[in-house]
Design an enzyme around this catalytic site. Structure first.
Site, PDB file in Angstrom:
ATOM      1  N   ASP A 138      -4.621  -0.311  -5.333  1.00 55.73           N
ATOM      2  CA  ASP A 138      -3.494   0.257  -6.081  1.00 55.73           C
ATOM      3  C   ASP A 138      -3.633  -0.144  -7.545  1.00 55.73           C
ATOM      4  OD1 ASP A 138      -1.119   1.208  -7.020  1.00 55.73           O
ATOM      5  OD2 ASP A 138       0.138  -0.266  -6.023  1.00 55.73           O
TER       6      ASP A 138
ATOM      7  N   ASP B 163      -1.851   0.160 -11.146  1.00 54.18           N
ATOM      8  CA  ASP B 163      -0.643   0.580 -11.860  1.00 54.18           C
ATOM      9  C   ASP B 163      -0.391  -0.334 -13.065  1.00 54.18           C
ATOM     10  OD1 ASP B 163       0.140  -1.685 -10.552  1.00 54.18           O
ATOM     11  OD2 ASP B 163       1.851  -0.803  -9.521  1.00 54.18           O
TER      12      ASP B 163
ATOM     13  N   ASP C 224      -3.310  -4.194  -8.235  1.00 47.58           N
ATOM     14  CA  ASP C 224      -2.180  -4.803  -7.520  1.00 47.58           C
ATOM     15  C   ASP C 224      -2.738  -5.354  -6.208  1.00 47.58           C
ATOM     16  OD1 ASP C 224       0.040  -5.490  -6.099  1.00 47.58           O
ATOM     17  OD2 ASP C 224       1.172  -3.672  -6.560  1.00 47.58           O
TER      18      ASP C 224
END
Lengths: 304, 389
Positions: free
Chosen positions: B103, B105, B294
Site C-alpha cells: 500500500d 499512500d 504502509d
C-alpha cells in the site's frame, strides 16, 4: 536405517523413515539415555559410544520431545546449534557434494548450482533465510558462494531443530515430564553476558535487570536493556541475543514474557537510537536502580 | 490505508440518499469479485471504513445480492484465504495463505507544489510514480515477479495498492514479508556494510575502501550503478551541488577513467580521501531508490484491503484496477469516475477552493450554491464539503 537420515536426523528423509519407528521407543529408560546424549550435545561432548544409525535418529526425536517438555528456549537453541554444527562438519570434512546438494534442496527446494554460484529462489530464501537487505538478490533469485550457503544452511537447520511447535505434550505419557525434570537442572544456564559489555551494560542495575524482572516490570526492563545496548554500540544481533536471555530469566507470571516481545522492543529502540538512558525513568517504573557504586551516577555527580 | 475512524459522509440526509442511490445504481451495472471469493473474509463500512468484518459468501451471486441490498460505502476483503472465513476469533478461520499486498499512500503535501487541500492531482501523481518505481525497481527487477502476477489498484482516495497474486508468496510468513519491506524501504541499510574499510595494518589510516563491483546484486548494485553513473557523467556544477569541493571534483574528473576502472573491480579507494564523497553519493542514492510503504498492510496477514472496482465512500471514486500498461496515463480525477458526466445537481459548498475533475475546473466558494456534475457532487458530499440543495 539410511546413513543420510542418521547423519541429518532433521531432514525430510529422516522424517519419512521415522514413520516406521513405533511408540515402543518411548520408554523412561530410552528417554533417559536420549537425555544423556542431549546433555552431551549441549555441552559439546562426543557420545560415549558409537551409535547405530537408528539410535541416532531416535535420539534426535526423543531429545526434541525432552526439550519441548523442559521448555527452555536457550537449551533448544544450544542443542540446535550443536546439531547444525555436526551436520556442517560432516559436509565440510567429507565434501560429499551429493549430500550437500540433497541437504540444501531439503531446505531450499529451488536450490541450483550455476556457474560456480549457488542459487535459491527468493521465496525459499525468505522462508529459511535471515535478512534480505544485504542479500545478493536479482530477478527473484539469491546468489551465494559455498561458504555463504553453508552458513545460511546452518541457520535454517537451527531454526528447524529449534521449532518444537509440532510437539504436543498433552499426547505424551506422564513420565516424559518426570524425565524432563531430572534432566533440566543439569543443563547449564546461559550466562547473560556479552563480550561487548560496555559503560551502560556494566552498570549494577543493568546486571540486576538481566537476571530477570517480575511481571509488570518486564517490559520496562527490556526497554532499559535495549537502550543500554544502543548506547554501548552493540549490534542489533548481539542486543537480541542479550534480551533473549533476559526474557528467559523473567518470571513467567500470568503469561510468559516471550523472546519475541523482547526482540520487538530491541527493534523499536534501534529505530529510535536517540532515546536517552534515564535513571529516573527506571526508578519510576520500579526497576532496581542502585546509585551506590554506580559509575554513571558518580560521573553525573562530578559533572554537576 | 489507515483504518482511522471517519465520520459518516455525507451528513445531510438528502445527500446521503443521493449517494446511496447512485452507489446502488453503480453496483447494479458493475460488480467486481476478488479471486477465490468463497475463501475470503469481507468487511463493510457504512459509517467508517470497516464497521464490521468476518463476513463470508458462498457465491458471487450471494455477494452481489448483499451489496445491492445493503449498499455499503466501503468494501474490503482479506488478502488471506481461509478454510472458514467467517469464523471468529481469527485463529479459528484456518489460514491457508495470503496474497502479498503493498500500500503506497505517502503524503507529498510538504513537497514544493501548489497543494490543493480539496483534491490534489499532484500528490496523487507522485504516489503513482512511487507505484511504478515499486513495480519496476523492486517487484519485477529484484523480486522477479512477472507482470502477469501483479495488478495495481487505485485505492479510491489517496493511494495505490499493488497485489502480487502468486502461489510462491502465499505461504510467506509475516516475518518474511517484513524482510521484503525492509528491502524496499531500506531504513536499516548501513552504508558501512556496503562500503567497507579493509585494514592492512594497525594504524587507523591503513585501510582500503572496498565497495560493490560490476558483479554486485541487490542494493549493492543499485548503489554501484548510481555512484558509477555520477562519476561518469557529472561535471563541476553537479559536484558542487553535492557539496563536493572544486579541488576534489577536479581531481576526480582528471582521473575519471582510472577511478571508474577501479570501481568496477570493487576498489573505491583509487583516490585517497574519497570516503566522504562516496558516503554523500550513496546516501542520496538510497534516498532516491527507497520507497515509503504502509508496512502494516503488507505484514499483517489479517488485514482487509479495498475491493477492486468497488466505490470508495470517502470520495465516490472507483477503487479502479489498473493494468501496468495503463498506469502511466492513469489519472483518478478522469479515469476513476463512476457517475454520469451528463447529470448535475445543485449544492451549497462548505469550502472555498478549486476542484479539478474530468478535465474541468470548478471554483467553489463557501456558502455559494452551484450546479455541478454528478461526480463532483458525490465527491463533495462524501467529503462533507458540500450539502445538496
Amino acid at each position: 536405517m539410511d546413513e543420510f537420515a542418521a547423519a541429518y536426523p532433521f531432514s525430510s528423509r529422516a522424517r519419512e523413515l521415522l514413520k516406521s519407528v513405533g511408540k515402543e521407543e518411548l520408554s523412561p529408560q530410552r528417554l533417559r539415555s536420549a537425555g544423556e546424549r542431549l546433555l552431551d550435545a549441549i555441552q559439546g561432548r562426543k557420545p560415549f559410544r558409537e551409535q547405530s544409525a537408528r539410535e541416532r535418529v531416535v535420539d534426535y526425536v526423543l531429545a526434541r520431545i525432552l526439550l519441548a517438555a523442559i521448555d527452555r528456549p536457550s537449551a533448544a537453541r544450544k542443542y540446535a546449534s550443536s546439531v547444525a554444527r555436526a551436520a556442517l562438519e560432516k559436509i565440510g570434512d567429507e565434501t560429499i557434494e551429493e549430500q550437500f546438494a540433497e541437504l540444501a534442496k531439503d531446505f531450499f527446494p529451488s536450490f541450483k548450482e550455476s556457474d560456480g554460484e549457488y542459487v535459491v529462489s527468493l521465496a525459499d530464501y525468505l522462508k529459511n533465510g535471515s535478512g534480505l537487505l544485504y542479500a545478493p538478490l536479482e530477478a527473484g533469485k539469491v546468489f551465494f558462494s559455498r561458504n555463504e550457503l553453508q552458513s545460511l544452511l546452518k541457520k535454517a537447520i537451527e531454526a528447524r531443530v529449534c521449532d518444537l511447535s509440532s510437539i504436543s505434550l498433552k499426547t505424551l505419557p506422564p513420565f516424559v515430564s518426570e524425565v524432563a525434570k531430572e534432566i533440566e537442572p543439569r543443563i547449564p544456564r546461559e550466562q547473560a553476558r556479552t563480550t561487548h559489555a560496555g559503560k551502560y551494560l556494566d552498570l549494577p542495575c543493568m546486571k540486576k535487570i538481566l537476571q530477570g524482572m517480575s511481571e509488570g516490570k518486564r517490559f520496562y526492563g527490556v526497554m532499559a536493556l535495549a537502550i543500554a545496548c544502543v548506547k554501548d554500540g552493540l549490534s542489533k544481533e548481539d542486543a537480541v541475543k542479550l534480551v533473549s536471555t533476559y526474557a528467559e530469566n523473567c518470571s513467567k507470571g500470568s503469561s510468559p514474557f516471550t523472546v519475541r516481545e523482547a526482540q520487538t522492543s530491541v527493534d523499536w529502540i534501534y529505530r529510535h537510537p536517540s532515546i536517552g538512558f534515564s535513571c529516573n525513568k527506571m526508578r519510576e517504573q520500579g526497576l532496581p536502580v542502585d546509585c551506590a557504586g554506580c559509575s554513571l551516577a558518580l560521573e553525573r555527580r562530578r559533572a554537576k | 490505508m489507515t483504518e482511522s475512524v471517519m465520520e459518516a459522509a455525507p451528513h445531510d440526509s438528502k445527500g446521503r440518499q443521493l449517494v446511496r442511490s447512485l452507489f446502488r445504481a453503480y453496483y447494479g451495472r458493475s460488480q467486481s469479485f476478488p479471486s477465490e471469493l468463497v475463501r475470503r473474509e469481507f468487511g463493510f463500512g457504512f459509517t467508517k471504513k470497516i464497521d464490521f468484518r468476518h463476513k463470508a459468501f458462498l457465491s458471487q451471486r450471494e455477494f452481489a445480492e448483499y451489496v445491492q441490498l445493503e449498499v455499503p460505502l466501503f468494501m474490503s476483503y482479506s488478502a488471506a484465504l481461509y478454510e472458514k472465513p467467517a469464523a471468529t476469533p481469527m485463529n479459528k478461520k484456518g489460514f491457508l495463505g495470503a496474497d502479498l499486498v503493498f500500500d503506497l499512500d505517502t503524503s507529498y503535501e510538504k513537497e514544493k507544489h501548489e497543494h490543493n487541500p480539496i483534491f490534489c492531482p499532484y500528490c496523487l501523481e507522485r504516489v503513482k510514480q512511487d507505484c511504478s518505481a515499486l513495480v519496476e525497481r523492486f517487484l519485477i527487477q529484484d523480486f522477479g515477479f512477472s507482470e502477469k502476477e501483479l495488478f495495481v489498484n487505485y485505492s479510491g482516495a489517496k493511494g495505490y495498492h499493488i497485489h502480487v497474486n502468486s502461489e510462491a508468496v502465499r505461504q510467506l510468513s509475516s516475518e518474511a514479508r517484513k524482510q521484503l519491506l525492509s528491502y524496499i524501504t531500506a531504513t536499516d541499510l548501513n552504508l558501512e556494510r556496503i562500503l567497507r574499510k579493509e585494514f592492512f595494518a594497525k594504524s587507523k589510516d591503513s585501510f582500503v575502501l572496498r565497495g560493490p563491483s560490476t558483479r554486485a546484486r541487490g542494493w549493492a548494485k543499485k548503489l554501484f550503478d548510481a555512484a558509477y553513473a555520477f562519476v561518469d557523467k557529472a561535471d563541476l556544477p553537479h559536484f558542487k551541488a553535492e557539496g563536493i569541493s572544486v579541488q576534489r571534483a577536479n581531481k576526480i574528473m582528471e582521473n575519471k577513467a582510472f577511478v571508474l576502472e577501479r570501481m568496477t573491480e570493487g576498489n573505491w579507494d583509487s583516490l585517497r580521501g574519497m570516503e566522504p564523497v562516496w558516503q554523500k553519493l550513496l546516501r542520496k542514492a538510497v534516498a532516491f531508490h527507497s520507497l515509503e510503504v504502509d508496512k502494516a498492510v503488507t505484514f499483517d496477514l489479517a488485514r482487509l484491503i479495498r475491493l477492486e472496482n468497488s466505490l470508495h465512500g470517502d470520495t465516490g471514486f472507483i477503487a479502479k484496477k489498473v493494468s501496468l500498461n495503463d498506469l502511466p496515463d492513469f489519472a483518478p480525477q478522469r479515469d476513476a469516475l463512476a457517475f454520469s458526466p451528463n447529470e448535475s445537481h445543485w449544492v451549497k459548498s462548505k469550502v472555498t477552493g478549486t476542484l479539478e475533475m474530468a478535465e474541468q475546473k470548478f471554483e467553489l466558494k463557501e456558502g455559494k450554491i452551484t450546479e455541478l456534475p454528478e461526480n463532483a457532487v458525490v465527491f463533495l458530499l462524501c467529503k462533507n464539503k458540500a450539502e445538496l440543495k
